[in-house]
Scaffold this active site. Structure first.
Site, PDB file in Angstrom:
ATOM      1  N   LYS A 108       0.850  -1.191   0.000  1.00 44.38           N
ATOM      2  CA  LYS A 108       0.000   0.000   0.000  1.00 44.38           C
ATOM      3  C   LYS A 108       0.888   1.244   0.000  1.00 44.38           C
ATOM      4  O   LYS A 108       1.880   1.311   0.740  1.00 44.38           O
ATOM      5  CB  LYS A 108      -0.872  -0.031   1.258  1.00 44.38           C
ATOM      6  CG  LYS A 108      -1.933   1.058   1.344  1.00 44.38           C
ATOM      7  CD  LYS A 108      -2.798   0.843   2.597  1.00 44.38           C
ATOM      8  CE  LYS A 108      -3.928   1.844   2.702  1.00 44.38           C
ATOM      9  NZ  LYS A 108      -4.764   1.636   3.910  1.00 44.38           N
ATOM     10  N   SER A 139      -9.672   1.631   2.955  1.00 44.35           N
ATOM     11  CA  SER A 139      -8.801   2.381   2.086  1.00 44.35           C
ATOM     12  C   SER A 139      -7.760   1.542   1.356  1.00 44.35           C
ATOM     13  O   SER A 139      -7.149   2.034   0.401  1.00 44.35           O
ATOM     14  CB  SER A 139      -8.090   3.460   2.907  1.00 44.35           C
ATOM     15  OG  SER A 139      -7.252   2.861   3.884  1.00 44.35           O
ATOM     16  N   SER A 158      -9.771  -0.869   7.123  1.00 42.03           N
ATOM     17  CA  SER A 158      -9.234  -0.704   5.771  1.00 42.03           C
ATOM     18  C   SER A 158      -8.521  -1.898   5.160  1.00 42.03           C
ATOM     19  O   SER A 158      -8.201  -1.863   3.967  1.00 42.03           O
ATOM     20  CB  SER A 158      -8.273   0.478   5.738  1.00 42.03           C
ATOM     21  OG  SER A 158      -9.017   1.653   5.600  1.00 42.03           O
TER      22      SER A 158
END
Ligand code: GLN
Length: 486
Positions: A80, A155, A179
């Site tokens: 990420k 996210s 997330s």
């Protein structure tokens, strides 16, 4: 090669000399080449770096095919883009960090490298990890591999979509309020939030420091345990990482779960849940009893307050953490006639609207006159929520809930309505407020459109082994995890 090949299967084929890391990595790169421009799961692909790492892995494997000290040798993973990887863009999907390159590796990244992993690219996210749909990204929305009109969740939407689209064998995400688990649920993969303190946050761009935790996204539970083995452990660079021995999380997998006490929090099974989610989760409960688990209703009475509590605490912490992006210490500078104008122009231009909203809310709840009424009270409610879980875990081993009340929603459906967006986090945020561990794994599909549905299990802090074993038992007795998007 099958799109859905697990880390353990790839590992075995590599060690038996049936394939090479170069072959594996090339296959993944080809898939990225073929469809990432449409899905936008990865916002940066390190093609040359990945191939060079693959060649190095092949060399090491040729010298010693059973390099068991390197559990991820030769396997492609994605990170990420809010986790630092030296020499790679660390944009956090924000214009603020558009040109920022990480000067060092996060501890989790150096651990992955030590384990031999090939880091293939950087995954998309909501700006600074604030969001539930990956629509708040300066790099554009990520699409769900199961349906291009739907969001992948957020996210860590890029990390989840990349796993389910076969762009990497596993990925890392961060979970502040769901997330990792929520996008795993929407993309049909496994996503695990370790207990707070289990994994070092050094090198993770802080959103809400008392809630943030890094964890793996994978195709299956065993792979999640393998990745957790690599990234877990105390780190003197993160004072909140707990100095506790780390067991081998794969060791309990396959153990019988007869007599396991599974709690169903009654506040999580109320009206408003999508009927298809409800029936998939009901079927999972039946499956657990078939496996010999004892199902029991429990109560988490303060559940109603979790969203408000979370959105006070996370915005308060975000407003403090994001103060460093001022155009002087960090962030793309926009000049002004004096420092105040420079700050305000920089922050006005660099942050997207959701990040601004959170900074304003967070500054408000911390401001004098409001601090007691909001921030302090939220901390007290957080304690009540924690006590709810403590009491529940006196009776049961794990808690079982849906991960999200609905399957993935359409792109644009909630993006203009922040409150609706926040409500999707209802089942995941408590585990961050409490600090315990949680996992989402596939348990079914909706019809028209066919979209994955996720089951959430939550365990006591530092009882990841029990959590993983409970998840594995379900996974291995069903075949939901074997489906892959067309
Ligand atoms: N959706 C939640 C939020 O917007 C959770 C985000 C996260 O876990 N990083 O804050």
């Amino acid at each position: 090669m099958d799109t859905h090949e697990s880390i353990s299967s790839l590992q075995a084929r590599l060690q038996q000399g049936e394939t090479t890391s170069r072959d594996i990595v090339s296959t993944y790169l080809n898939r990225i080449e073929a469809s990432n421009s449409e899905l936008n799961a990865l916002i940066h692909v390190d093609t040359d770096g990945a191939l060079a790492q693959a060649d190095a892995a092949d060399k090491a494997l040729a010298a010693n095919p059973k390099t068991t000290d390197k559990p991820l040798i030769g396997l492609p993973v994605a990170i990420k883009a809010n986790i630092a990887e030296k020499g790679q863009p660390l944009t956090c999907a924000s214009k603020m960090l558009e040109n920022f390159v990480a000067p060092y590796d996060a501890t989790v990244v150096s651990k992955l490298k030590d384990a031999g992993a090939v880091i293939i690219g950087r995954a998309n996210l909501d700006e600074f990890a604030m969001g539930s749909s990956t629509e708040n990204s300066s790099s554009g929305v990520t699409r769900n591999p199961w349906s291009k009109e739907h969001i992948p969740g957020g996210s860590s939407g890029g990390s989840a979509a990349a796993v389910s689209a076969g762009y990497c064998a596993g990925s890392l995400g961060s979970d502040t309020g769901g997330s990792i688990r929520q996008p795993a649920s929407f993309c049909g993969c496994v996503g695990m939030k370790p207990s707070y303190g289990r994994v070092s946050r050094f090198g993770l761009t802080a959103f809400a420091s008392s809630l943030d935790q890094i964890g793996p996204l994978t195709l299956g539970v065993r792979d999640a345990a393998t990745m957790l083995n690599v990234i877990a452990g105390h780190d003197e660079l993160d004072s909140t990482s707990v100095p506790q021995d780390v067991e081998d999380f794969t060791q309990t997998l396959g153990e019988d779960i007869k007599g396991l006490k599974v709690g169903l929090p009654k506040e999580y099974f109320v009206d408003g849940m999508d009927p298809q989610v409800k029936s998939a989760v009901d079927a999972a409960i039946v499956q657990y009893s078939k496996l010999g688990a004892e199902i029991e209703e429990v109560s988490l009475p303060h559940t109603d307050y979790a969203i408000a509590t979370y959105y006070i605490i996370c915005t308060a912490e975000a407003s403090a953490n994001l103060a460093r992006f001022d155009g002087i210490r960090y962030g793309a500078r926009v000049d002004g006639k004096d420092p105040v104008e420079l700050y305000s122009k920089t922050r006005g231009a660099g942050f997207g609207s959701e990040v601004k909203r959170r900074i304003m809310l967070g500054t408000y709840v911390l401001s004098s006159g409001y601090y007691d009424a909001y921030y302090l009270r939220a901390q007290k409610v957080r304690t009540l929520i924690r006590q709810d879980f403590q009491k529940a875990f006196e009776k049961v081993d794990i808690l079982l809930t849906p991960t999200v009340p609905t399957p993935a929603f359409k792109i644009g459906e909630k993006s203009m309505d922040p409150l609706q967006m926040y409500l999707t986090d209802i089942f995941t945020i408590s585990s961050n407020l409490v600090g315990n561990c949680g996992i989402s794994l596939p348990c079914g599909f909706s019809e028209n459109p066919e979209l994955p549905i996720g089951l959430q299990l939550m365990g006591k802090s530092f009882e990841e082994s029990k959590l993983l074993k409970s998840a594995y038992a379900f996974e291995q007795s069903t075949d939901w995890h074997q489906a892959s998007p067309r």
